[in-house]
Design a protein around this motif. Structure first.
Motif, mmCIF file in Angstrom:
data_model
loop_
_atom_site.group_PDB
_atom_site.id
_atom_site.type_symbol
_atom_site.label_atom_id
_atom_site.label_comp_id
_atom_site.label_asym_id
_atom_site.label_seq_id
_atom_site.Cartn_x
_atom_site.Cartn_y
_atom_site.Cartn_z
ATOM 1 N N ASN A 57 0.866 -1.181 0.000
ATOM 2 C CA ASN A 57 0.000 0.000 0.000
ATOM 3 C C ASN A 57 0.898 1.226 0.000
ATOM 4 O O ASN A 57 1.923 1.261 0.692
ATOM 5 C CB ASN A 57 -0.905 0.014 1.230
ATOM 6 C CG ASN A 57 -1.932 -1.094 1.214
ATOM 7 O OD1 ASN A 57 -2.486 -1.415 0.165
ATOM 8 N ND2 ASN A 57 -2.178 -1.698 2.361
ATOM 9 N N THR B 281 1.263 5.632 0.081
ATOM 10 C CA THR B 281 0.684 6.944 0.369
ATOM 11 C C THR B 281 1.627 8.013 -0.144
ATOM 12 O O THR B 281 2.844 7.816 -0.225
ATOM 13 C CB THR B 281 0.429 7.162 1.873
ATOM 14 O OG1 THR B 281 1.686 7.157 2.562
ATOM 15 C CG2 THR B 281 -0.459 6.064 2.450
ATOM 16 N N MET C 73 -3.910 8.463 -0.150
ATOM 17 C CA MET C 73 -3.714 7.095 -0.601
ATOM 18 C C MET C 73 -3.592 7.054 -2.118
ATOM 19 O O MET C 73 -4.231 7.810 -2.820
ATOM 20 C CB MET C 73 -4.875 6.193 -0.171
ATOM 21 C CG MET C 73 -4.996 6.009 1.324
ATOM 22 S SD MET C 73 -3.560 5.177 2.033
ATOM 23 C CE MET C 73 -3.683 3.563 1.254
ATOM 24 N N PRO D 168 -4.550 5.011 -5.131
ATOM 25 C CA PRO D 168 -5.345 3.876 -5.615
ATOM 26 C C PRO D 168 -4.766 3.330 -6.914
ATOM 27 O O PRO D 168 -5.077 3.802 -8.006
ATOM 28 C CB PRO D 168 -6.732 4.485 -5.824
ATOM 29 C CG PRO D 168 -6.457 5.928 -6.104
ATOM 30 C CD PRO D 168 -5.193 6.297 -5.374
ATOM 31 N N SER E 91 -6.652 2.479 -10.141
ATOM 32 C CA SER E 91 -7.188 3.519 -11.018
ATOM 33 C C SER E 91 -6.345 3.716 -12.266
ATOM 34 O O SER E 91 -6.777 4.385 -13.207
ATOM 35 C CB SER E 91 -7.272 4.849 -10.259
ATOM 36 O OG SER E 91 -5.967 5.318 -9.930
#
Length: 266
Positions: A77, A79, A127, A129, A132
């Motif tokens: 993940n 950021t 964040m 994504p 996308s």
């Protein structure tokens, strides 16, 4: 009165957050220099935002952190936090992850490309994504050969100059195995745009059968003393102070807001 106090505290919070992000950027700049990623992977590195990666089963990856291979086999993940907290991150970005080999080792074929996503957007949050965007190269976890030393896996974020970016001619779409590419040539041929953020970690299998080039750890106390003037040759020493710098900034914020919190409790 409570509303007035919150209005007074808000600029202080944003200022402290901005200072913390600026320090984080200076730290990662110094790490890229000390680890030899500059100039091997890029001529210079002047990020304007802080990129953080978090793999499942662990916290935020610190620059250069040694991770077990098993923990890095699924995509992290991510950021992104700009220095200016009021900046709207509504542009298109390209995400790239490459294996920059162990310090001192090079390959004429370039680096190994582990992840490329074009058209990544940030919508109302810091964040990223990844879903996308358009996946040029699916995420492939690190698999350094045993004995090849601590491989540096570098995650970079570029601000696209155009809404859509096409891979250079000859670059295979998806599952390009083993995925060799020259990052600088790829960036130039794709006409992506400026590099705004990056981070890296290391993965090593077995014991190195050669002696990797020495790297320079980072002393964050030196960066704190120098402010935002950028890293220099003096930013070397014990890397153990890295987490402490963020802890100190957090303590500073707590002390700064304590009077307001006390008044709110009345």
């Amino acid at each position: 009165m409570v509303f007035s106090l919150l209005l007074l505290a808000s600029p202080l919070v944003h200022a402290a957050q901005s200072d913390n992000t600026t320090l984080g950027i200076e730290i990662i700049r110094a790490h890229f220099q000390g680890a030899g990623l500059v100039p091997y992977l890029m001529a210079n590195f002047t990020p304007t935002a802080l990129l953080t990666a978090t793999y499942a089963g662990g916290g935020i990856v610190t620059p250069g952190q040694l991770l077990p291979k098993s923990r890095t086999q699924t995509a992290p993940n991510l950021t992104i936090t700009p220095v200016n907290m009021t900046t709207l991150l509504n542009e298109k970005y390209t995400l790239v992850m490459v294996d920059a080999w162990a310090p001192g080792h090079t390959d004429p074929r370039g680096q190994i490309c582990h992840w490329v996503v074009n058209g990544v957007t940030v919508q109302g949050t810091d964040m990223l994504p990844i879903a996308s965007g358009f996946c040029v190269e699916q995420y492939r976890g690190p698999t350094p050969p045993s004995g090849s030393g601590p491989h540096r896996y570098v995650i970079l974020l570029y601000a696209q100059q155009f809404p859509t970016i096409s891979p250079p001619q000859g670059f295979h779409i998806l599952n390009n195995n083993p995925g060799f590419c020259h990052l600088a040539d790829y960036v130039k041929a794709s006409n992506i745009g400026p590099l705004i953020a990056g981070t890296y970690f290391t993965v090593e299998e077995g014991v190195a059968t050669f002696t990797p080039s020495p790297t320079s750890p980072v002393v964050t106390s030196t960066l704190l003393a120098s402010g935002s003037s950028g890293p220099s040759a003096s930013t070397t020493g014990s890397v153990a102070q890295h987490n402490g710098a963020f802890s100190s900034s957090g303590n500073y914020l707590t002390i700064l807001l304590a009077p307001f919190l006390w008044l709110l409790a009345l």
